[in-house]
Every structure is written in C-alpha cells, then in structure tokens.
Motif scaffolding. Structure first.
Motif, PDB file in Angstrom:
ATOM      1  N   HIS A 116       0.809  -1.220   0.000  1.00 51.66           N
ATOM      2  CA  HIS A 116       0.000   0.000   0.000  1.00 51.66           C
ATOM      3  C   HIS A 116       0.840   1.267   0.000  1.00 51.66           C
ATOM      4  N   ALA A 117       2.130   1.099  -0.264  1.00 46.45           N
ATOM      5  CA  ALA A 117       3.050   2.247  -0.388  1.00 46.45           C
ATOM      6  C   ALA A 117       2.933   3.183   0.808  1.00 46.45           C
ATOM      7  N   LEU A 118       2.914   2.597   2.010  1.00 47.12           N
ATOM      8  CA  LEU A 118       2.811   3.380   3.238  1.00 47.12           C
ATOM      9  C   LEU A 118       4.165   3.412   3.933  1.00 47.12           C
ATOM     10  N   ASP A 119       4.586   4.590   4.310  1.00 46.52           N
ATOM     11  CA  ASP A 119       5.836   4.758   5.038  1.00 46.52           C
ATOM     12  C   ASP A 119       5.501   4.841   6.518  1.00 46.52           C
ATOM     13  N   ASP A 120       5.448   3.695   7.164  1.00 46.44           N
ATOM     14  CA  ASP A 120       5.033   3.636   8.557  1.00 46.44           C
ATOM     15  C   ASP A 120       5.967   2.686   9.300  1.00 46.44           C
ATOM     16  N   GLU A 121       5.886   2.738  10.624  1.00 43.78           N
ATOM     17  CA  GLU A 121       6.754   1.907  11.443  1.00 43.78           C
ATOM     18  C   GLU A 121       6.358   0.437  11.329  1.00 43.78           C
ATOM     19  N   VAL A 122       7.353  -0.448  11.321  1.00 47.42           N
ATOM     20  CA  VAL A 122       7.098  -1.878  11.219  1.00 47.42           C
ATOM     21  C   VAL A 122       7.073  -2.532  12.592  1.00 47.42           C
ATOM     22  N   GLU A 123       8.101  -2.344  13.377  1.00 55.29           N
ATOM     23  CA  GLU A 123       8.279  -3.124  14.596  1.00 55.29           C
ATOM     24  C   GLU A 123       7.394  -2.666  15.754  1.00 55.29           C
ATOM     25  N   GLY A 124       7.146  -1.364  15.890  1.00 56.49           N
ATOM     26  CA  GLY A 124       6.377  -0.862  17.031  1.00 56.49           C
ATOM     27  C   GLY A 124       4.997  -1.491  17.157  1.00 56.49           C
ATOM     28  N   PRO A 125       4.165  -1.474  16.105  1.00 51.40           N
ATOM     29  CA  PRO A 125       2.842  -2.085  16.200  1.00 51.40           C
ATOM     30  C   PRO A 125       2.894  -3.584  16.495  1.00 51.40           C
ATOM     31  N   VAL A 126       3.928  -4.270  15.990  1.00 48.98           N
ATOM     32  CA  VAL A 126       4.064  -5.703  16.268  1.00 48.98           C
ATOM     33  C   VAL A 126       4.362  -5.933  17.740  1.00 48.98           C
ATOM     34  N   GLU A 127       5.277  -5.155  18.295  1.00 50.83           N
ATOM     35  CA  GLU A 127       5.604  -5.306  19.716  1.00 50.83           C
ATOM     36  C   GLU A 127       4.403  -4.978  20.594  1.00 50.83           C
ATOM     37  N   LEU A 128       3.618  -3.968  20.197  1.00 48.05           N
ATOM     38  CA  LEU A 128       2.415  -3.632  20.960  1.00 48.05           C
ATOM     39  C   LEU A 128       1.425  -4.791  20.930  1.00 48.05           C
ATOM     40  N   ALA A 129       1.249  -5.409  19.757  1.00 49.40           N
ATOM     41  CA  ALA A 129       0.338  -6.548  19.650  1.00 49.40           C
ATOM     42  C   ALA A 129       0.794  -7.691  20.553  1.00 49.40           C
ATOM     43  N   LEU A 130       2.074  -8.004  20.536  1.00 52.07           N
ATOM     44  CA  LEU A 130       2.597  -9.080  21.373  1.00 52.07           C
ATOM     45  C   LEU A 130       2.381  -8.772  22.851  1.00 52.07           C
ATOM     46  N   GLU A 131       2.557  -7.514  23.220  1.00 53.37           N
ATOM     47  CA  GLU A 131       2.337  -7.095  24.602  1.00 53.37           C
ATOM     48  C   GLU A 131       0.879  -7.277  25.001  1.00 53.37           C
ATOM     49  N   ARG A 132      -0.026  -6.968  24.099  1.00 52.56           N
ATOM     50  CA  ARG A 132      -1.445  -7.123  24.407  1.00 52.56           C
ATOM     51  C   ARG A 132      -1.833  -8.593  24.525  1.00 52.56           C
ATOM     52  N   TYR A 133      -1.309  -9.449  23.627  1.00 50.76           N
ATOM     53  CA  TYR A 133      -1.595 -10.883  23.740  1.00 50.76           C
ATOM     54  C   TYR A 133      -1.112 -11.435  25.075  1.00 50.76           C
ATOM     55  N   ALA A 134       0.010 -10.908  25.568  1.00 48.66           N
ATOM     56  CA  ALA A 134       0.666 -11.468  26.751  1.00 48.66           C
ATOM     57  C   ALA A 134       0.057 -11.002  28.065  1.00 48.66           C
ATOM     58  N   ASP A 135      -0.988 -10.203  28.036  1.00 46.00           N
ATOM     59  CA  ASP A 135      -1.588  -9.683  29.262  1.00 46.00           C
ATOM     60  C   ASP A 135      -2.338 -10.804  29.986  1.00 46.00           C
ATOM     61  N   ALA A 136      -1.683 -11.377  30.977  1.00 46.06           N
ATOM     62  CA  ALA A 136      -2.278 -12.502  31.706  1.00 46.06           C
ATOM     63  C   ALA A 136      -3.498 -12.085  32.513  1.00 46.06           C
ATOM     64  N   ARG A 137      -3.618 -10.797  32.836  1.00 44.99           N
ATOM     65  CA  ARG A 137      -4.757 -10.317  33.619  1.00 44.99           C
ATOM     66  C   ARG A 137      -6.059 -10.469  32.846  1.00 44.99           C
ATOM     67  N   LEU A 138      -5.954 -10.523  31.526  1.00 50.01           N
ATOM     68  CA  LEU A 138      -7.157 -10.632  30.698  1.00 50.01           C
ATOM     69  C   LEU A 138      -7.715 -12.046  30.719  1.00 50.01           C
ATOM     70  N   GLY A 139      -6.843 -13.046  30.881  1.00 49.15           N
ATOM     71  CA  GLY A 139      -7.306 -14.440  30.909  1.00 49.15           C
ATOM     72  C   GLY A 139      -8.062 -14.823  29.657  1.00 49.15           C
ATOM     73  N   ASP A 140      -7.538 -14.433  28.491  1.00 49.50           N
ATOM     74  CA  ASP A 140      -8.252 -14.630  27.228  1.00 49.50           C
ATOM     75  C   ASP A 140      -8.162 -16.097  26.782  1.00 49.50           C
ATOM     76  N   PRO A 141      -9.278 -16.812  26.706  1.00 49.26           N
ATOM     77  CA  PRO A 141      -9.228 -18.239  26.362  1.00 49.26           C
ATOM     78  C   PRO A 141      -8.890 -18.470  24.886  1.00 49.26           C
TER      79      PRO A 141
END
Length: 399
Positions: free
Chosen positions: A261-286
C-alpha cells in the motif's frame, strides 16, 4: 437555563463488543444508551440486571454502566431508533442481513429530514452489505427511508469475558487498549467526539491492516497454542517455541502490507504492541474464544489466509508461520463450537485441498495450499511432534 438533552446511542447487539466496549464508550461521554437484543427474553434479562458491569483487565472493581434494553423489532425498538442520534451494530457479520427488515421499518418511522448514521462495528467491510439489505427491504415493504449513512467501524479492543447466555449478571472484561476508526467517507453527520474514536478516509486499508496485524497474531496464538495444548492466549504467546514464530510472522505480514500500500510507517512498534497485548495474563483470554469459528477465520479475506497471501505475493515465499496456523485451524476441534464441528464434518467429506478451495479460495496448485496440505498431513499423524514445523521455520530463517 434549560439543561442540555443527552444524546442517545442505539447499540444493536448486547454481546462482548456491544456491552464491553460500545456501551461504556457512549455512556462515559454522557450519552444515553439503549441496547437492542435479538429476543424479548434477553432484553428483559438486561433490564432486570439494572446496569452493565464492565471492567478493564487489572482494575479491581467493575464500572457500572446504566443502559436500557429493548428487543429488536416492535414499538420499543422503533421508538429507540427514532430517538437515536447514532445507531451502531455489533451482532457479527453473518447476522447482519437479518437486521434488514426491522431496521428498515424503524428507520422509516424517523422524521424524513432527520439524518442518522449507522456504524457497523463488525469484522469486515460489511457496511455496504447492510446498506443494500436495508434499502431492498424498505423498497419491498413500500417504505421511505430518511437520509441514512452506513459506515464501517474498526474496534481495536479485546473483550475476553462476558456472556448473557452463561450469566444473568455477567462482568464484561476487556483490555485497556481502546480505539475505534470510523469510515468518515460514509458519514452523513459529524463524527461525535468520543474518547479514542477517530475518522479515517482509508477504511478498507485500515481494516486490512488490523487483519494482517493484530487479528492475524491473535489467530496464530490461538491455533498454534491449541496445537501445543495451551488454554490461554497469554500462555501461547509466552511459549518459547511459539513466540519467535508469531513475532516473525507478524513482522512479515506488516512489512508486506506497508509495501503493498506504499505506506511509510513503522514496522516493529505495532508488532511489539500486539505481542504485549496478547501477553496480558490479567485478561485471561481463552484460546477457545479466539479460535472459535475456524471456517470464518479461514475465509479468503480472513486473518490467516489474507496475510499469508499478501506475504507470498510480496516475497514469492510461503510464510511458514501462517501455513502451519492454517493447518492448525483445519485440525482445531471443540465440542462447544458448532462451527468447529461443521469443519470436522467437512473434513470427513472432502480432502484438505478441496477444503482449502471451498473455504479459503486456494486452488490446489497454489504454493500456500500445497504447503498447508503437507503440514496438515504431518501434524495430523503426530500433532505432538513439531519436527516438520521446526524444520520449516528453520529453513525460512536460513533463507
């Protein structure tokens, strides 16, 4: 001085997104909230509860959100639609066409010069589908609709718990990351000022961005986690055998998306944020919640096949992580999930290549389809033995 009249939001669908995100979003901004439920029984249950209990993961006490509830169709629903300053749906893309007739009738009862927007807070580009269905229904019933806009909305939030089917007083638990993008090109009225809600003129691109980013990672955690025997998403993403692959797959998908899509945007930051959200044990997401309905997740535009195809088209290489996750989705079984049972029945009737063509739109000679067939065969014989999967990942890393 005459007090200001509160604006009113009609939210169709009292599920996790409707109750756990949309209702508190509008209520916190001072709006009156009306929930529309599929049945009179469910509406009565919500009314009897008195309010909603909504909690962000990590907060000790739930927030109480005052709402009214009405059944879809009937006088109360029509009145709520006539009084609403905004209507939002959160019923699931498959159920959206079923709203056409009751919504057409309710909208037609509004004043002819009172424009209103309907936000479809669903997973997919389905606002045009609802718009066409409502206009067809109105024409068939001989009704005249007021000015109405149908705009897609992307909710970037995880609501892992809360279900009226299991409790008469559920607590809706979500994560603290709460944003929503609304297709401003389809709105007839001004976008209201709501926390975390912004307009976008590139709705379809942003929808794909979510699919190949956060949603794709969620599916990788779910189906790979299920293969490894994990019950919770945070345990799957913490698995040392899985995390590097999930991270690599998301980086591949995001890089391919930005390039396409010819977008000049950050690659790693959004990925690290996603991983951080998945890893939130307080959510207890099944895992079972995220993996639910594998047939829909395996669709051509779904969060597994779409990013896999994008990476393949961009790099000319089959992404190992997505290939094994697709194979894992085909192997996923859950007695509590009717869609998983349907997939199991299809698997008894057709071979893997035929299933991929029917469900995912992948021809038998597609490199992605061939790799999924190969991995499925190996994993089916010995799901616990990860040697073929590890070799595929190692070969990709070496290349």
């Amino acid at each position: 001085m005459t007090p200001a009249v509160a604006r009113q939001a009609l939210i169709i669908g009292p599920g996790r997104i409707g109750c756990g995100y949309l209702a508190p979003l509008f209520a916190d901004a001072g709006w009156d909230v009306v929930l529309a439920a599929r049945t009179a029984r469910r509406a009565a249950m919500i009314e009897a509860a008195g309010d909603l209990q909504v909690r962000c993961a990590g907060d000790p006490c739930p927030q109480r959100v005052s709402v009214r509830a009405v059944p879809i169709a009937g006088e109360a629903f029509t009145r709520a639609a006539c009084e609403a300053d905004l209507i939002a749906t959160a019923v699931g893309a498959r159920r959206l066409p079923g709203l056409a007739v009751p919504l057409a009738r309710a909208l037609a009862a509004r004043a002819g010069d009172a424009p209103v927007d309907v936000w479809t807070v669903e997973n997919g580009d389905v606002a045009p589908v609802l718009a066409a269905a409502v206009r067809r229904a109105a024409a068939g019933l001989g009704l005249t609709l007021p000015p109405v806009g149908f705009a897609g909305a992307i909710a970037e939030v995880v609501v892992a718990h809360g279900d009226w089917k299991r409790s008469a007083r559920p607590v809706f638990v979500g994560d603290g990351w709460r944003r929503m993008l609304v297709d401003e090109t389809a709105l007839l009225t001004a976008l209201p000022r709501l926390p975390g809600v912004t307009g976008t003129g590139r709705y379809r691109e942003r929808l794909l961005e979510k699919a190949v980013g956060f949603s794709a990672g969620h599916m990788l955690c779910a189906y790979l986690g299920a293969l490894r025997g994990h019950r919770l998403i945070d345990r799957a993403v913490a698995d040392p055998q899985l995390r590097p692959l999930i991270q690599r797959s998301l980086l591949q998908a995001r890089t391919a998306f930005l390039r396409a899509h010819a977008l000049d945007d950050e690659v790693e930051g959004p990925v690290e944020l996603a991983l951080e959200r998945y890893a939130d044990a307080r959510l207890g997401d099944p895992v079972a919640r995220v993996a639910r309905d594998p047939v829909r997740k395996l669709a051509p535009e779904g969060p597994l096949v779409a990013p896999a195809r994008l990476v393949l088209e961009t790099t000319l290489r089959v992404p190992a992580g997505f290939a094994v996750a697709i194979a894992g989705a085909l192997l996923y079984r859950s007695p509590d999930d009717p869609h998983a049972r349907r997939l199991a029945e299809l698997m008894r009737l057709y071979d893997v290549a035929e299933i991929l063509e029917k469900v995912s739109g992948l021809r038998h000679d597609d490199p992605l389809a061939r790799e999924v067939v190969r991995l499925h065969s190996r994993l089916r014989r010995t799901v616990a033995a990860w040697a073929p999967f590890r070799r595929a990942v190692a070969a990709e890393a070496r290349g």
